[in-house]
Design an enzyme around this catalytic site. Structure first.
Site, PDB file in Angstrom:
ATOM      1  N   MET A  91       0.805  -1.219   0.000  1.00  0.00           N
ATOM      2  CA  MET A  91       0.000   0.000   0.000  1.00  0.00           C
ATOM      3  C   MET A  91       0.840   1.272   0.000  1.00  0.00           C
ATOM      4  SD  MET A  91      -2.688  -1.569  -0.390  1.00  0.00           S
ATOM      5  CE  MET A  91      -4.227  -0.742  -0.112  1.00  0.00           C
ATOM      6  N   HIS A 110      -4.256  -4.821  -8.698  1.00  0.00           N
ATOM      7  CA  HIS A 110      -5.077  -3.658  -8.312  1.00  0.00           C
ATOM      8  C   HIS A 110      -6.551  -4.056  -8.385  1.00  0.00           C
ATOM      9  CE1 HIS A 110      -6.086   0.561  -7.807  1.00  0.00           C
ATOM     10  NE2 HIS A 110      -6.999   0.408  -8.761  1.00  0.00           N
TER      11      HIS A 110
HETATM   12  C1  GAR Z   1      -6.122  -6.490  -2.559  1.00  0.00           C
HETATM   13  O1  GAR Z   1      -7.475  -6.272  -2.866  1.00  0.00           O
HETATM   14  C2  GAR Z   1      -5.238  -5.753  -3.546  1.00  0.00           C
HETATM   15  O2  GAR Z   1      -5.735  -5.730  -4.852  1.00  0.00           O
HETATM   16  C3  GAR Z   1      -5.242  -4.378  -2.954  1.00  0.00           C
HETATM   17  O3  GAR Z   1      -5.143  -4.581  -1.572  1.00  0.00           O
HETATM   18  C4  GAR Z   1      -5.740  -5.831  -1.242  1.00  0.00           C
HETATM   19  C5  GAR Z   1      -4.736  -6.646  -0.473  1.00  0.00           C
HETATM   20  O4  GAR Z   1      -5.309  -7.828   0.012  1.00  0.00           O
HETATM   21  N1  GAR Z   1      -4.152  -3.583  -3.447  1.00  0.00           N
HETATM   22  C6  GAR Z   1      -4.231  -2.267  -3.637  1.00  0.00           C
HETATM   23  O5  GAR Z   1      -5.240  -1.627  -3.414  1.00  0.00           O
HETATM   24  C7  GAR Z   1      -2.970  -1.641  -4.171  1.00  0.00           C
HETATM   25  N2  GAR Z   1      -3.182  -0.266  -4.424  1.00  0.00           N
HETATM   26  P1  GAR Z   1      -4.405  -9.022   0.523  1.00  0.00           P
HETATM   27  O6  GAR Z   1      -3.409  -8.430   1.523  1.00  0.00           O
HETATM   28  O7  GAR Z   1      -5.376  -9.943   1.212  1.00  0.00           O
HETATM   29  O8  GAR Z   1      -3.715  -9.656  -0.640  1.00  0.00           O
END
Ligand code: GAR
Length: 217
Positions: A91, A110
């Protein structure tokens, strides 16, 4: 020699888990060489540790500035000799320090259909905008925000009763399918980037038609 990936995470790590599972099942021929988090308390790190995958918390607060923080990440990735860097729920926006160290060797997942809804809180933004479809995108990372060449996207419909949580969950299921697949294509040398266009060798032709939402009656 095995194809080596470094995974950058910030939170719960379900996409990391999808990569671990795919690799265990043998549908992903890549070794997760290291998992790095900007948040040393990220549950994602525990998922990796359970599998004896090396982990490293690199806390930006321990560094005088962003380039120094990113240099520490680059060092770790280089020490682990990774072929590809995967942002799986990472993030923080990367600056040129990391991007130039791994040109065309960083990918991101994303939770929206880019170029719609770059940035954060994108499921909420999709609902507020009233789009009929959203989805997820795996793309190469360049110096734009969520703007690099697209490898694969999956589409999900929005339902009238959707909340940010229900939509995010529907999208997440697709994320877990497309991220390991994109990595496998790259590991197998099937992916070529020409300008903004990414081509994947050996993809079969699709036979179904286009989607509409609501369905046509
Ligand atoms: C996921 O939905 C990913 O696509 C998003 O954060 C989440 C992480 O989930 N990423 C972003 O928004 C990047 N800007 P996870 O930790 O369970 O994989």
């Amino acid at each position: 020699m095995a194809f080596r990936v470094g995974v950058l995470v910030s939170g719960r790590g379900t996409n990391l888990q999808a990569l671990i599972n795919a690799s265990k099942k043998g549908v992903l021929s890549a070794e997760i060489a290291v998992v790095i988090s900007n948040n040393p308390k990220a549950p994602a790190l525990e998922r990796a540790q359970k599998q004896q995958i090396p982990t490293k918390g690199i806390d930006p607060r321990a560094y005088p500035n962003t380039p120094a923080f990113e240099e520490a990440i680059v060092q770790e990735l280089q020490n682990r000799k990774v072929d590809l860097v995967i942002l799986a729920g990472f993030m923080k926006i990367l600056s040129s320090t990391i991007i130039r160290a791994f040109p065309q060797r960083i990918i991101n997942i994303h939770p929206a259909l880019l170029p719609s809804f770059p940035g954060l809180h994108v499921q909420r933004k999709a609902i507020e905008h009233g789009v009929r479809f959203s989805g997820c995108t795996v793309h190469f990372v360049d110096e734009s925000v969520d703007g690099g060449p697209i490898i694969i996207q999956a589409v999900v419909p929005l339902e009238p009763e959707d909340t940010e949580e229900t939509l995010a969950a529907r999208i997440l299921k697709k994320e877990h399918q497309i991220l390991p697949r994109a990595v496998q294509w790259i590991a197998k040398g099937r992916v070529k980037i020409e300008g903004r266009k990414v081509t994947i060798a050996g993809i079969r032709k699709r036979d179904e038609g286009s989607l509409t939402n609501p369905p046509l009656d």
